[in-house]
Structure formats: C-alpha cells, structure tokens
Design a protein around this motif. Structure first.
Motif, PDB file in Angstrom:
ATOM      1  N   LYS A   1      36.426  41.981  35.162  1.00  0.00           N
ATOM      2  CA  LYS A   1      36.014  43.067  34.255  1.00  0.00           C
ATOM      3  C   LYS A   1      34.500  43.089  34.052  1.00  0.00           C
ATOM      4  CE  LYS A   1      38.139  45.486  31.731  1.00  0.00           C
ATOM      5  NZ  LYS A   1      38.390  46.949  31.818  1.00  0.00           N
TER       6      LYS A   1
ATOM      7  N   ASP B   1      32.729  46.476  35.161  1.00  0.00           N
ATOM      8  CA  ASP B   1      32.276  47.295  34.027  1.00  0.00           C
ATOM      9  C   ASP B   1      30.801  47.094  33.685  1.00  0.00           C
ATOM     10  OD1 ASP B   1      35.348  47.195  32.001  1.00  0.00           O
ATOM     11  OD2 ASP B   1      34.900  47.956  34.014  1.00  0.00           O
TER      12      ASP B   1
ATOM     13  N   ALA C   1      39.638  40.053  27.935  1.00  0.00           N
ATOM     14  CA  ALA C   1      39.654  40.548  29.316  1.00  0.00           C
ATOM     15  C   ALA C   1      38.338  40.277  30.036  1.00  0.00           C
ATOM     16  CB  ALA C   1      39.957  42.045  29.327  1.00  0.00           C
ATOM     17  N   TYR C   2      37.281  39.997  29.271  1.00  0.00           N
ATOM     18  CA  TYR C   2      35.952  39.803  29.855  1.00  0.00           C
ATOM     19  C   TYR C   2      35.540  38.333  29.906  1.00  0.00           C
ATOM     20  CZ  TYR C   2      35.338  44.835  29.385  1.00  0.00           C
ATOM     21  OH  TYR C   2      35.477  46.193  29.506  1.00  0.00           O
TER      22      TYR C   2
END
Length: 652
Positions: free
Chosen positions: A566, A570, A588-589
């Motif tokens: 991610k 991103d 998620a990161y």
C-alpha cells in the motif's frame, strides 16, 4: 567550432523537443490579436509587451528591436519575445504590416513539477528570436485568418483563432527542426555587451541575458569570451571599476555614493576591489589623482600659487572623499612621482579585471607579497566559473570565509570548516553529527544584514532561494537545488564549488562502501525481505513517508529495503512526499518494522496502534529530528549506522 555552431543556430533538436513538450502540457490563454501598419515616419518605439508575443512583419525592409537586440528584416520576419520586452519596429522605406499575437502561459498543477524541471532547461515563453519563415505566405494567411476570427468576437471564431496559434508554434518548431531557415538573430555576445554597457550600474543576472536568446548561461559565456577575450563577469567589473575611477577623479561624491552609483553592492565591495587589484583604497586613488590633476591641468580658471620652489596649498583628499586645504610644501619630485603613479593606475584601469558580481576573494599570501601591479591574467586565475541554476557564478579558487545555510555536513565532510552557519540548520544541537567540527563557526540567521557582518567570500545556499538575489550582492552565492540532486551529484557539485574534487571522490567512495556494508549486514541478519514503514505517528494524525522523504530515499532507494504494497502504490508510485493515513486504516500501510520519525511520542495507549504486529513485537526504530531533518552526507551516514544497528538489534 562548437561556439560557431551555437552562434549560427541556437535551437538544437533536444531543445526543440523540450519546447514542444512544454507547449503540449501548459495552459495557454490567447489574450489578443492585433494588426498595425507601421510607416517609416511613424515607427513603433519601445512598446512594452504586456505578455508573451508573436510578431509577424511583412512588406518592406525594416529593423525590429527587442530590448537591446536588433533584428534586420528584408521582406518577412517572425519575432518572439517574453513579457516585459521592449518592442520597436522601424521601416526603412515602404510601410510594414505587423500582426501581433498576445498570449499567456501557465503551468497546470498536475504537471507543474515536471514542467518546472523542463523550464530550467529552456523556457519557450520568454525566448527571444527572429527568423524568416520557410513558407511566409502560408504564415501570412494564418495570421490574417486568426485576426479575422478574433475580431468577430464569438466563442467559436476565437476558439479557431487559438487553434491557429498552436499551428503557428508547430510551424515555427518545424522550421527550426528543418534548419533550412535564415535566423534574424544577431550575435548574442554583441547584444550582451550592449546590455552590460547600458545596465552595468544595476544588479545583473547573466542567466536573464542568456534567457532572451534561449541559450544557457554557459553558452553565452563561451560566445562572449571568444569574441571579447574575457568573461561576462570580467567585462562587468571592468565597466564598474571604470565608472568608479571616473567618479573618484571628477566628483566630490562620497565613497559610498560612488560604490552604489557604479553598480557595486556597497562600499565594502568597492574597497575590496581596489585593495585587491590596485593595492590601495579608493581614497588613496582619489588623493593621487588630485595631485596629478594639479600638475597636468593647463587651462584652469584659477591657478595655484608658485613660491619659486614648488606648488603651494594643494588640495588634500581624505576619509570618504572630503577635501581640506593644507599648506605643507611638496617637492617637485613628489609631484612627479604622483604623476608616474597615475600613469600606472590608468593603465590598470583600462585593462580587464575579473568580476565578482556581489563578492570578492581575499588575496592569497603570494598576492599580498607582490609589489608590482598584477596582470589581468594573474587576477583571472584566482577565480573559477561554476554553472548553477541561476547562471554562471565566479567563485574564488581558495575560499576562506564561507557561510553555509543548510548542507553544513556536506561542507564539513569535504574538510572545510565554515566561518558561519545558519541557526535554522539545527547546527546548535549537541546531537548534530557535525557539532564538534563547527564549534568555532558563528551561528547566524541567514538574513542579508547578518551575513554581511561576516564579510564572506563565498555563500552556499540551499534553503530559501528567495534570498539568493540579496545574498549574491554580498559575495558569490551558489544555490544548491538539493531536492533535485542525488547524493552523488550534490557532493560532486559542492566539491567543484570548493575546489575539493578529490576530497569529494573520497567521501563518495567511503559513503558507497558504507551502503554496501549496510546492505550486507541487513542481508546476514535476514532483513532483506522485511518490509519497512516510516513516518510520524500520533493519535490524531499519521503521516507515512515515501521515497521522496530524506529517510525514505535512504531506506528505500539506497539501502533497497522493501515498502509495504500500500505504501508502494499509494505513496511512492503516486510520487508523494507524505501520505496522511487515519488510524483506522493504518494497519494496511504498516510493514514488518516501523521507523518513527521526529520527536513526537507514539500513540502507546491507542488500541489500534497496540494491535499492529510491528508494535506488538516491539519492532520500532526511533529516529530523532536531528537525524531525520537533514539530507547532508554526514547526517545520512550517521542515519545509516543508527537504522541498521537498531534493526539488527530488534531482529535478534
């Protein structure tokens, strides 16, 4: 041969491609289309362009002038200039038809950074050029159709007029690409000389002169030096020194007034130039010339009394040009000696001397010991030319009084102790890795008045480029665009500035070795395949860093450690410096390990934070602001040691 080619054709294929890219991505607004018949008895004179303009002239023979550049036109001519240019059209016989297209270019936010990088190479919207088109009749039709459509005033016709503008630019670049055209371009060196002769009393940016021809500052310098036998800086300082010499001899102005009026930043600069090249102060120069003029004047209205032995009541100059009468008798031998000194000084004054456009170089011991007037070639050898984003800058070969604002660690790593350093560069903190090396350096605010008190001979600026113009009036100023440079490029550049090329190679070799050793240590510890997340974390906000961040660039690009998917998609691939991530989606990161940047306390009591595997297993490396804030090579080297050692310790 290279300089001759540059003089014949400015636009290389690479430049044409870059200009086309800039036009394609930029926002173009067509502002107005006008037509005017210009007669020889009523020429268009010194019209100040309100924006970028294309001018198409046809008919009789004429001269088209943009600023100090004159283009000779026989029957057809297309000329382009940027906002603020002064336009003159002077027909030599029959009237000339002139079509004028006014437009404005802006950078869209999406492509702004990309376009800014291209504009540093060449800026097509401010370029100044003139040539005879390969198909002048076709261009005449386009301009006539554009004028008609614009004057109709409805949206569709004006849209068509704008489309013709793009066709015109495309046609121009195709002409440049083909090369079979006749440029109306004068010699850039001649135009630069005209400009300096007219504006030498004002602050000069050589890159701005080069920009009018669409060439680099280095190209203009080479062309000028080949034609005039000296650099632009040398010629500029010669004009300023000549003006100062004239004013010292023929006016009662103070030294400060003369310095300002001659184009020097202040009287200190004028004093330094005189001390360096004439081995005397401006006041001493004024005294000697006052004596000499008394001897050589042959038709004065008033005459000095002669007492059968010598001239009496000579005027004595002292301090900043004030005058007082004194009655001390001077021998004829003394007066003749003064006259001889004048002859030597005049010969020096008419010879070229190198410029420093805002700063000077302290004389070396060898120079101080000289008793004869230095030759021009000897003076020139004391400086070097450095190409920067703000144009060519003359710097001393052996700078002694250096002021640095941000990249202090780079300068110190090359074996140089700055005279002054910026307070804002965290150099006062005891934990700074170069703190011991700068204990004797003076900590100042990087404001011009503070820098001036140190009387530097070189300023290295990497933060706050809006101060460049003011600082460059104090001393030669080098701006380092560190954000656009790799570590290797930056160290080589600063090494060239400081004349420490070999030291730069050694520093980079040691740094490369450290990187390789660090990667091997991480591999041996089983960390090569681990993912790393770094950022600033708190209960309210989480900022996750990408590879544009100083620490991210080191970890992801140099140490080649992996980012979580991610973060990769991103933040890194989106070309972001930071990504603002809420606590709810932070998981998620977050990778196998966390690097917490700055001095903020991590959110230890937050339930979401505590549930993160990296937090739960205490795989967090803390990097304080003294290491995460700067990008200099000494700090980066210390940061590598800190991160690698901490990761290996946690892995155990």
């Amino acid at each position: 041969m290279q300089e001759e080619a540059e003089a014949r054709q400015v636009f290389t294929p690479e430049m044409i491609d870059t200009m086309a890219r800039i036009w394609t991505r930029s926002i173009i607004t067509l502002i107005d289309v006008r037509f005017q018949n210009v007669a020889s008895q009523y020429p268009l004179e010194q019209y100040k362009m309100p924006c970028s303009m294309l001018i198409y002239a046809c008919g009789g023979e004429a001269q088209i002038q943009l600023n100090e550049t004159t283009f000779g036109m026989e029957r057809f001519g297309l000329v382009h200039g940027g906002k603020g240019s002064l336009l003159s059209i002077s027909p030599k016989g029959e009237p000339v038809k002139a079509f004028m297209v006014f437009y404005k270019a802006e950078l869209p936010l999406f492509f702004k950074k990309y376009l800014q990088q291209l504009l540093e190479q060449v800026n097509p919207f401010v370029q100044q050029f003139g040539y005879t088109p390969s198909n002048p009749i076709l261009l005449l039709d386009w301009f006539q159709l554009m004028l008609k459509g614009w004057n109709r005033g409805n949206a569709m016709d004006q849209l068509q007029a704008k489309s013709f503008l793009y066709q015109l630019i495309h046609g121009v670049y195709r002409d440049f690409e083909g090369g079979e055209i006749r440029y109306l371009q004068p010699d850039p060196a001649c135009s630069a000389k005209i400009y300096l002769d007219k504006h030498y009393r004002e602050p000069i940016m050589f890159q701005e002169i080069a920009d009018t021809f669409g060439i680099s500052g280095g190209q203009l310098t080479r062309l000028f030096k080949k034609k005039e036998g000296m650099s632009l800086q040398e010629y500029l300082i010669r004009r300023r020194i000549e003006a100062a010499c004239h004013d010292l001899k023929h006016t009662e102005a103070t030294i400060k007034e003369i310095a300002t009026g001659s184009g020097f930043a202040d009287e200190k600069n004028l004093f330094r130039m005189f001390k360096k090249y004439y081995k005397m102060t401006p006041s001493d120069y004024r005294k000697i010339n006052a004596l000499s003029m008394q001897v050589d004047g042959i038709d004065n209205d008033s005459h000095i009394h002669y007492n059968e032995r010598e001239l009496a009541s000579l005027v004595k100059s002292y301090r900043d040009g004030e005058s007082a009468m004194f009655g001390q008798a001077r021998s004829k031998e003394m007066i003749l000696a003064a006259a001889m000194s004048l002859m030597l000084l005049l010969s020096a004054c008419t010879s070229g001397t190198p410029a420093n456009n805002g700063g000077t170089v302290n004389p070396t011991p060898a120079q101080t010991q000289q008793t004869t007037q230095p030759e021009v070639s000897e003076a020139v050898s004391q400086t070097r030319t450095i190409s920067t984003v703000f144009g060519d800058v003359e710097v001393p070969n052996n700078p002694q009084r250096i002021v640095v604002d941000y990249l202090v660690g780079d300068v110190v790593a090359l074996g140089v102790t700055p005279l002054g350093v910026s307070r804002a560069a965290r150099t006062t903190e005891t934990e700074a890795v170069f703190a011991k090396q700068i204990t004797d350096s003076i900590k100042i605010a990087m404001e011009p008045e503070d820098v001036m008190t140190l009387e530097p001979d070189l300023i290295i600026l990497a933060w706050g480029d809006e101060k460049y113009e003011d600082l460059s009036k104090i001393a030669p100023t080098i701006y380092v665009p560190y954000g656009d440079m790799t570590t290797e490029e930056r160290i080589h550049f600063i090494g060239d500035v400081l004349n420490k090329q070999e030291e730069a190679k050694a520093v980079l070799n040691a740094y490369a070795k450290k990187i390789e050793e660090a990667k091997l240590s991480l591999q041996n510890a089983g960390l090569s395949d681990m993912t790393i997340t770094m950022g600033e974390f708190s209960d309210k906000n989480n900022s996750v860093a990408g590879d544009k961040h100083a620490v991210g660039e080191l970890v992801y690009n140099q140490l080649q450690m992996k980012a979580p998917p991610k973060v990769q998609t991103d933040i890194i691939e989106a070309n972001k410096y930071w990504g603002d991530i809420s606590m709810e989606v932070l998981a998620a990161y977050v990778g196998d390990y966390l690097i917490s940047l700055g001095d903020n306390e991590v959110p230890a009591d937050n339930a979401v934070w505590k549930s993160l595997p990296a937090v739960e297993h205490n795989r967090i490396v803390t990097v304080g602001s003294s290491l995460s804030w700067s990008t200099d090579i000494m700090t980066s080297s210390a940061l590598i040691d800190h991160i690698v050692n901490q990761l290996i310790t946690l892995a155990k």
